[in-house]
Scaffold this motif. Structure first.
Motif, mmCIF file in Angstrom:
data_model
loop_
_atom_site.group_PDB
_atom_site.id
_atom_site.type_symbol
_atom_site.label_atom_id
_atom_site.label_comp_id
_atom_site.label_asym_id
_atom_site.label_seq_id
_atom_site.Cartn_x
_atom_site.Cartn_y
_atom_site.Cartn_z
ATOM 1 N N LEU A 273 0.821 -1.204 0.000
ATOM 2 C CA LEU A 273 0.000 0.000 0.000
ATOM 3 C C LEU A 273 0.857 1.257 0.000
ATOM 4 O O LEU A 273 0.472 2.276 -0.600
ATOM 5 N N ASP A 274 2.016 1.202 0.637
ATOM 6 C CA ASP A 274 2.893 2.375 0.655
ATOM 7 C C ASP A 274 3.300 2.778 -0.759
ATOM 8 O O ASP A 274 3.425 3.973 -1.075
ATOM 9 N N ASP A 275 3.507 1.781 -1.608
ATOM 10 C CA ASP A 275 3.880 2.077 -2.994
ATOM 11 C C ASP A 275 2.743 2.788 -3.722
ATOM 12 O O ASP A 275 2.973 3.736 -4.497
ATOM 13 N N LEU A 276 1.515 2.345 -3.469
ATOM 14 C CA LEU A 276 0.374 2.988 -4.107
ATOM 15 C C LEU A 276 0.205 4.417 -3.605
ATOM 16 O O LEU A 276 -0.059 5.337 -4.391
ATOM 17 N N ASN A 277 0.328 4.610 -2.300
ATOM 18 C CA ASN A 277 0.217 5.957 -1.750
ATOM 19 C C ASN A 277 1.271 6.892 -2.340
ATOM 20 O O ASN A 277 1.002 8.077 -2.616
ATOM 21 N N LEU A 278 2.471 6.372 -2.547
ATOM 22 C CA LEU A 278 3.532 7.172 -3.139
ATOM 23 C C LEU A 278 3.184 7.527 -4.587
ATOM 24 O O LEU A 278 3.372 8.666 -5.027
ATOM 25 N N GLY A 302 -8.967 21.442 -18.462
ATOM 26 C CA GLY A 302 -7.686 20.981 -18.960
ATOM 27 C C GLY A 302 -7.526 19.482 -18.822
ATOM 28 O O GLY A 302 -8.439 18.760 -18.414
ATOM 29 N N ALA A 303 -6.334 19.020 -19.192
ATOM 30 C CA ALA A 303 -6.044 17.593 -19.192
ATOM 31 C C ALA A 303 -5.544 17.152 -17.818
ATOM 32 O O ALA A 303 -4.797 17.861 -17.153
ATOM 33 N N ASP A 304 -5.970 15.962 -17.415
ATOM 34 C CA ASP A 304 -5.534 15.366 -16.157
ATOM 35 C C ASP A 304 -4.523 14.277 -16.487
ATOM 36 O O ASP A 304 -4.847 13.289 -17.145
ATOM 37 N N LEU A 305 -3.310 14.443 -16.041
ATOM 38 C CA LEU A 305 -2.252 13.477 -16.324
ATOM 39 C C LEU A 305 -1.738 12.815 -15.059
ATOM 40 O O LEU A 305 -0.630 12.277 -15.027
ATOM 41 N N THR A 306 -2.547 12.813 -13.997
ATOM 42 C CA THR A 306 -2.137 12.221 -12.729
ATOM 43 C C THR A 306 -2.317 10.706 -12.746
ATOM 44 O O THR A 306 -3.283 10.186 -13.307
ATOM 45 N N PRO A 307 -1.412 9.952 -12.129
ATOM 46 C CA PRO A 307 -1.489 8.489 -12.148
ATOM 47 C C PRO A 307 -2.783 7.937 -11.543
ATOM 48 O O PRO A 307 -3.295 6.924 -12.025
ATOM 49 N N ARG A 308 -3.313 8.568 -10.497
ATOM 50 C CA ARG A 308 -4.538 8.041 -9.885
ATOM 51 C C ARG A 308 -5.696 8.039 -10.878
ATOM 52 O O ARG A 308 -6.471 7.086 -10.950
ATOM 53 N N VAL A 562 1.757 7.836 -22.324
ATOM 54 C CA VAL A 562 2.019 6.461 -22.740
ATOM 55 C C VAL A 562 2.282 5.651 -21.483
ATOM 56 O O VAL A 562 2.707 6.183 -20.451
ATOM 57 N N TRP A 563 2.017 4.347 -21.599
ATOM 58 C CA TRP A 563 2.131 3.491 -20.436
ATOM 59 C C TRP A 563 3.477 2.768 -20.427
ATOM 60 O O TRP A 563 3.737 1.886 -21.234
ATOM 61 N N GLY A 564 4.322 3.134 -19.499
ATOM 62 C CA GLY A 564 5.503 2.371 -19.157
ATOM 63 C C GLY A 564 6.549 2.225 -20.235
ATOM 64 O O GLY A 564 6.485 2.809 -21.318
ATOM 65 N N ALA A 565 7.529 1.386 -19.934
ATOM 66 C CA ALA A 565 8.712 1.262 -20.771
ATOM 67 C C ALA A 565 8.382 0.701 -22.152
ATOM 68 O O ALA A 565 8.919 1.158 -23.164
ATOM 69 N N LYS A 566 7.495 -0.280 -22.223
ATOM 70 C CA LYS A 566 7.225 -0.936 -23.507
ATOM 71 C C LYS A 566 6.574 0.033 -24.489
ATOM 72 O O LYS A 566 7.013 0.141 -25.645
ATOM 73 N N VAL A 602 4.991 9.847 -19.240
ATOM 74 C CA VAL A 602 5.167 8.399 -19.250
ATOM 75 C C VAL A 602 4.717 7.872 -17.898
ATOM 76 O O VAL A 602 5.314 8.168 -16.864
ATOM 77 N N LEU A 603 3.629 7.113 -17.908
ATOM 78 C CA LEU A 603 3.079 6.561 -16.675
ATOM 79 C C LEU A 603 3.734 5.221 -16.364
ATOM 80 O O LEU A 603 3.787 4.338 -17.228
ATOM 81 N N GLU A 604 4.236 5.079 -15.160
ATOM 82 C CA GLU A 604 4.824 3.806 -14.760
ATOM 83 C C GLU A 604 3.756 2.724 -14.795
ATOM 84 O O GLU A 604 2.625 2.915 -14.321
ATOM 85 N N ASP A 605 4.096 1.590 -15.373
ATOM 86 C CA ASP A 605 3.141 0.490 -15.424
ATOM 87 C C ASP A 605 2.732 0.065 -14.028
ATOM 88 O O ASP A 605 3.550 0.034 -13.106
ATOM 89 N N LEU A 606 1.461 -0.268 -13.901
ATOM 90 C CA LEU A 606 0.993 -0.789 -12.625
ATOM 91 C C LEU A 606 1.570 -2.183 -12.389
ATOM 92 O O LEU A 606 1.732 -2.965 -13.318
#
Length: 606
Positions: A273-278, A302-308, A562-566, A602-606
């Motif tokens: 859960l700490d990782d998600l909160n971060l 405007g555009a929302d680019l937040t990970p949540r 875009v989602w993650g490294a790939k 670039v959003l880190e993959d879940l």
């Protein structure tokens, strides 16, 4: 109904008559190159105006949309459909009052009128609650038989059927009170949440029973042969579309089963859960209190680019596509084709409706064909040009499925406008066109028949014949100045579907209420291509990458996320390849007023 003609319709608790698709059976998909697909409109901020785009691309604007060359003639007939939804069947034909009181003869006459006008398929619908009002009784097969036999025994029309599963019977909610969908303000509705496992397992069982009965019991009368009921759509939402249920401008579903499913999905990807909160910049004390953001259409400019935000959209997209594809597998097991009616993709409302799941549904082997919604006005009243349909058809066609255009016929929609929309869709390669909500506004007369024929006039509609076979769409004007079959170049347009969901819906506080729509529409209005170019559209980077070797020119709209490294690696490879071709790079609109700016996130993959 076509993308909510009025804002009041979208905000009210009641829902308009849903629009739906059409079946395509036994239809060979078009082989000839299809023309004049253009880029739809957009509202560009001053720094990204389209005024010089034509010059930069080296494209000459044509005096007429139809000066496109004559290499687009069809060898295969097109489908033409008309819908009679459940409210119309009840209100106009009294089919809820038993066989003696029902106006069956009127229904048959209407079906014959539709057939005479060149319609090949009738679309019927019914909610689950009507077919099975009592838990201890069987489904109302007599009603289903009455519908199907009215068409199958009296006409050569094919039948497509929509089972509206979201409107479950009251006894389902009595058995499972938590099966009702809820919005972000905890308002519950008598609509089935597709997150409730037991209730949806039952819904799929009912879907299978309805599909098997319709397909198995309704072949043609002697001498005609073949299937009559050819396709079904499993509907899980308020508009019969592949989008999330939405009420009062609020995202859904926030019911207890939906929250549990979201938490499990997150926890499987972020066990700590700490990782998600971060990641979210939150401080949840336990998994049992983790909730998605409270989102309402238009609440954020405007555009929302937040990970949540994007994590919630990704969850909805993946889960929703799984539900729809599973339901289509049940339909296919009955021997019928399965289709989905999908809403307008290129509008900021896509986030509300969860339309990013389109790419999964369209690519699924369980989807046989797609029906696109056609809007003639935005939710805030601005007119929509039929030229925007070229882009929608091109995007849907890139998934290799037959694509049909569905328009809602209201009293305010003129025949010329309908004809223009259908002609645009057919020239863009649509496999069929049709109307919904046409009764009681417009009768099936010569003008409507001509519009369905793609503007060919009464003669062409009459040429369709009583067997429902349709005439080819009209050829290009003889004075187009283009040689037969000419293709000047192969053009590809990339518009990242996921990035289209960056807005929380209509931008009520902005000068541009829908910057994405305005951006696409402006491009469609200003860009045209000489003769008959082969224009394709891609919504995903990997699909563009596969097509790049065959393209002469690329119009590339920079993604917002875009989602993650790939996906980022694919982006860098594709962008490098695009720069080696004749190309134009544009930015998504409407970002100047935000604090984020137009940089790629670039959003880190879940």
């Amino acid at each position: 109904m076509p993308l909510l003609t009025l804002a009041a319709k979208r905000r009210g608790a009641g829902r308009g008559i849903c629009q739906s698709p059409i079946l395509i059976v036994g239809i060979s998909v078009i082989a000839t190159a299809v023309l004049l697909l253009l880029f739809a409109q957009l509202h560009l901020s001053p720094s990204y105006q389209l005024s010089g785009l034509q010059e930069r691309l080296g494209i000459a604007e044509l005096a007429s949309l139809w000066r496109s060359g004559s290499g687009n003639k069809r060898d295969a007939p097109i489908e033409r459909f008309a819908a009679l939804f459940h409210p119309e069947l009840v209100e106009r034909f009294k089919l809820n009052q038993g066989s003696e009181a029902a106006l069956v003869n009127d229904l048959v006459r209407t079906l014959k009128d539709m057939e005479a006008a060149g319609v090949t398929t009738v679309v019927f619908s019914s909610p689950w609650e009507f077919l099975q009002p009592n838990e201890d009784k069987d489904l109302q097969y007599e009603y289903l038989d009455l519908l199907a036999s009215s068409a199958c025994k009296n006409t050569k029309l094919k039948v497509a059927f929509i089972l509206d599963m979201v409107r479950a019977p009251a006894w389902v909610f009595a058995r499972w009170p938590d099966a009702r969908a809820a919005d972000s303000h905890n308002r519950h509705y008598p609509l089935l949440s597709w997150f409730h496992t037991d209730a949806n397992r039952l819904a799929l069982k009912v879907l299978g029973q309805v599909a098997a009965h319709l397909v198995g019991y309704h072949s043609r009368a002697q001498g005609q042969g073949g299937a009559c009921v050819t396709s079904l759509q499993p509907a899980f939402n308020n508009e019969y579309e592949a989008k999330y249920t939405q009420e009062h401008d609020c995202y859904q579903d926030y019911s207890a089963p939906a929250l549990v499913a979201f938490r499990r999905w997150l926890q499987s990807r972020h066990p700590q859960l700490d990782d998600l909160n971060l990641r979210w910049s939150t401080g949840f004390s336990g998994w049992n209190v983790v909730v998605p953001p409270v989102l309402e259409a238009g609440a954020m400019s405007g555009a929302d680019l937040t990970p949540r935000y994007w994590d919630f959209l990704k969850f909805r997209e993946v889960y929703g596509a799984t539900v729809l594809n599973r339901a289509c597998a049940v339909v296919q097991a009955s021997g019928a084709l399965c289709f989905h009616h999908v809403p307008e993709l290129f509008t900021v409302l896509v986030a509300v409706y969860g339309s990013t799941m389109f790419k999964h549904v369209a690519a699924s082997r369980h989807t046989d064909f797609l029906v696109l919604d056609a809007s003639f006005a935005t939710p805030y009243g601005s007119p929509v040009s039929p030229s925007k349909l070229r882009l929608s058809v091109a995007a849907a066609k890139s998934y290799g499925k037959p694509v049909h255009l569905s328009t809602s016929v209201e009293s305010s929609v003129g025949y010329d406008h309908l004809s223009s929309a259908f002609r645009t869709a057919l020239r863009a390669g649509a496999a069929g066109v049709g109307v919904t909500n046409w009764t009681p506004h417009i009768p099936f007369n010569a003008s409507l028949a001509a519009a369905l024929a793609g503007g060919g006039g009464g003669g062409e509609a009459a040429a369709a014949g009583s067997d429902g076979a349709s005439a080819p769409s009209p050829a290009a004007p003889a004075d187009s100045g283009c040689p037969e079959g000419a293709v000047s170049e192969r053009v590809g347009l990339f518009l990242h579907l996921d990035s289209c969901a960056a807005w929380h819906g209509l931008q009520w506080s902005s000068d541009s209420k829908d910057p994405l729509h305005d951006f696409v529409q402006a491009a469609a209005a200003q860009l045209s291509f000489e003769c008959a170019p082969s224009l394709s559209m891609y919504l995903e980077l990997d699909r563009l990458a596969a097509a790049l070797p065959s393209l002469d020119r690329v119009l590339f709209v920079e993604p917002l996320v875009v989602w993650g490294a790939k996906e980022f690696e694919t982006y860098t490879q594709v962008k490098a390849a695009v720069l080696l071709k004749r190309h134009e790079v544009l930015q998504f609109p409407g970002l100047e007023g935000t604090t984020v700016g137009p940089k790629l996130t670039v959003l880190e993959d879940l």
